[in-house]
Design a protein around this motif. Sequence first.
Motif, PDB file in Angstrom:
ATOM      1  N   GLU A 569     -41.161  32.530 -84.539  1.00  0.00           N
ATOM      2  CA  GLU A 569     -41.802  33.555 -85.080  1.00  0.00           C
ATOM      3  C   GLU A 569     -42.634  33.208 -86.224  1.00  0.00           C
ATOM      4  O   GLU A 569     -43.714  33.892 -86.598  1.00  0.00           O
ATOM      5  CB  GLU A 569     -40.790  34.575 -85.677  1.00  0.00           C
ATOM      6  N   ASN A 571     -44.338  30.368 -86.285  1.00  0.00           N
ATOM      7  CA  ASN A 571     -45.591  29.902 -85.915  1.00  0.00           C
ATOM      8  C   ASN A 571     -46.370  30.971 -85.046  1.00  0.00           C
ATOM      9  O   ASN A 571     -47.836  30.969 -85.487  1.00  0.00           O
ATOM     10  CB  ASN A 571     -45.130  28.996 -84.672  1.00  0.00           C
ATOM     11  N   GLU A 572     -45.830  32.172 -84.819  1.00  0.00           N
ATOM     12  CA  GLU A 572     -46.898  33.341 -84.226  1.00  0.00           C
ATOM     13  C   GLU A 572     -47.464  33.774 -85.435  1.00  0.00           C
ATOM     14  O   GLU A 572     -48.598  34.199 -85.358  1.00  0.00           O
ATOM     15  CB  GLU A 572     -45.692  34.225 -83.454  1.00  0.00           C
ATOM     16  N   GLU A 575     -50.506  31.574 -86.338  1.00  0.00           N
ATOM     17  CA  GLU A 575     -51.484  31.710 -85.756  1.00  0.00           C
ATOM     18  C   GLU A 575     -52.353  33.192 -86.098  1.00  0.00           C
ATOM     19  O   GLU A 575     -53.468  33.348 -86.075  1.00  0.00           O
ATOM     20  CB  GLU A 575     -51.092  31.755 -84.399  1.00  0.00           C
ATOM     21  N   GLU A 576     -51.723  34.105 -86.266  1.00  0.00           N
ATOM     22  CA  GLU A 576     -52.230  35.450 -86.631  1.00  0.00           C
ATOM     23  C   GLU A 576     -52.956  35.464 -87.923  1.00  0.00           C
ATOM     24  O   GLU A 576     -53.792  36.046 -87.928  1.00  0.00           O
ATOM     25  CB  GLU A 576     -51.028  36.483 -86.583  1.00  0.00           C
TER      26      GLU A 576
END
Length: 593
Positions: A569, A571-572, A575-576
Amino acid sequence: MIRQPVVSVLGHVDHGKTTLLDKIRGSAVAEREAGGITQHIGATEIPIKVIENICGGLMKQLSIKITIPGLLFIDTPGHAAFTTLRKRGGALADIAILVVDITEGFQPQTFEALNILRTNRTPFLIAANKIDKIRGWQVFQRYPFTHSFSKQTEGVRKYLEEKVYELVGKLYEEGFQSERFDRVEKFEKQVAIVPVSAKTGEGLPELLMILIGLAQKFLEKKLQIKLDSPAKGTILEVKEEVGLGTTIDVIIYDGKIRRGDYIALGGKKDVIVTKVRSLLKPKPLDEIRDPRYRFQSTTEVVAAAGIKIAAPNLGEALAGSPLRAIWNGRDEIIEEVKAEMEEVKVETEKLGVIVKADTLGSLEALVKMLEEEKIPIRLADVGDITKRDILEAETAKEEAPIRAVVLGFNVKVLKDAEERANNTGVLIFRNNVIYKLIEEYLDWVKEKLEEEKKRELEKIIMPAKIRILPGFVFRTSKPAIVGIEVLAGVIRNNYKLMKEDGTQIGYIKGIQDKGRNISCAQIGQQVAVSIEGPVVGKQINEGDILYSDISENEARLIEAKYKEDLSFEENEAFEEIKRIKRKKNPFWATGGV
């Protein structure tokens, strides 16, 4: 000429190393053979005739032709002797027996022994000892294991098989293929496990047979010696003897040494050159009347043999160091000994740990294991820990504090060194098990790095994502207080926040959970946060998604050092955040730290 192989016996304390050696010696004495066992200094020579009698019909049954003259067992069992008995290019022992209590399995020093054997590439077999301790075991004194095993009840046989396969499993975990000796298909690839009882002698015939078989098959070239060449040996121990002064116990593994020869050997400060005054070997046990007359003199000794040497100027001699007889080429031999000594000792300018050990052999083993763990070494030497060692360790304190330590194996800490270490905060690690020493240091390093990482992570903003919960606005501004749910990562006080379009809206001033102030909240938690900066209904609204506002430098640091530590989560969310930032600046956080 082929010499007898040098056999070392290793294993965990109380697993039966000494009893096994005593049984082999005792069995040989019991044979009362003319020219039976010979007691060497630090070693016991068992001639092939005695081994043939111990093995009985097993040898005829297997039709084995024996070419070696016997076996030379190192009397001092354990790693200290094994690591001290070294020579250039590895261990002096040609082959080893690793003794494991079959009822207890692998213990700390068993793993230690395996590490040493692996490092030195020494062939070995497992003596799975104490089979007589298995409940219900019927004893058949001095019989081959296969005979005893066939006479046991099914339950006892099943239990022993389970214990053998536990050993097979442990060895597999350590990178070795193994099998019970009578099921081994390829001795060059599989370690033979021989169930034995050092107490009753059961399994001893197979143990000796396999030792001889392995030695003859894989060590033939290594066992070739030249009788007309000067001796090569290794110092096992430096000892004071009544009436003799300082003497050295030496294992000669090649060539010949004579009374009156000059010898070169390793000293604490430099190479010692001296003249052999006496070559001494022990008298048979029943001849000892007075400790002063325990030894008898001999004029020459041929490899492989253990011998006591009396000579002038041996006070500084170093256990584990090389010894060479000088017949000619004195300078070359001195240089050869010096080079071998220097190979083991380490002195560099780099930031690294300080290493001290009791003998050259244990230092070599320790250095090899540290190199395998990729631990840099600044200084490695033999002797007790001195003030100079602490001063050397201090050089790493600023740049690499985890290297500002001294690792000591089987050594003392001198008083002034201890005082200096206490005053400067240099840590001293000591242990008499090499791998335990390294393990303790690595555990401490891990703990220190975790602490450092924790401190660093608390200083930077990490990827986090939150949602303002509808119906939970407690205050609209100065500061805005709202209920939120953490969707990814961890939020902390003073984290800056931004919206999905990259608009910066302020920072977290405080976090509360059920009216209690907390310093952070993690994924899944629903808490109240006070945000300094925005007004609810203008800059932020119920249901909004907010992100931690990471700076470009922080993003680079996360990418370089902490990316692997991020959860899925986090990492996501990271990236966002990068996508949001790169809408305004396509090159945001694309370079190095």
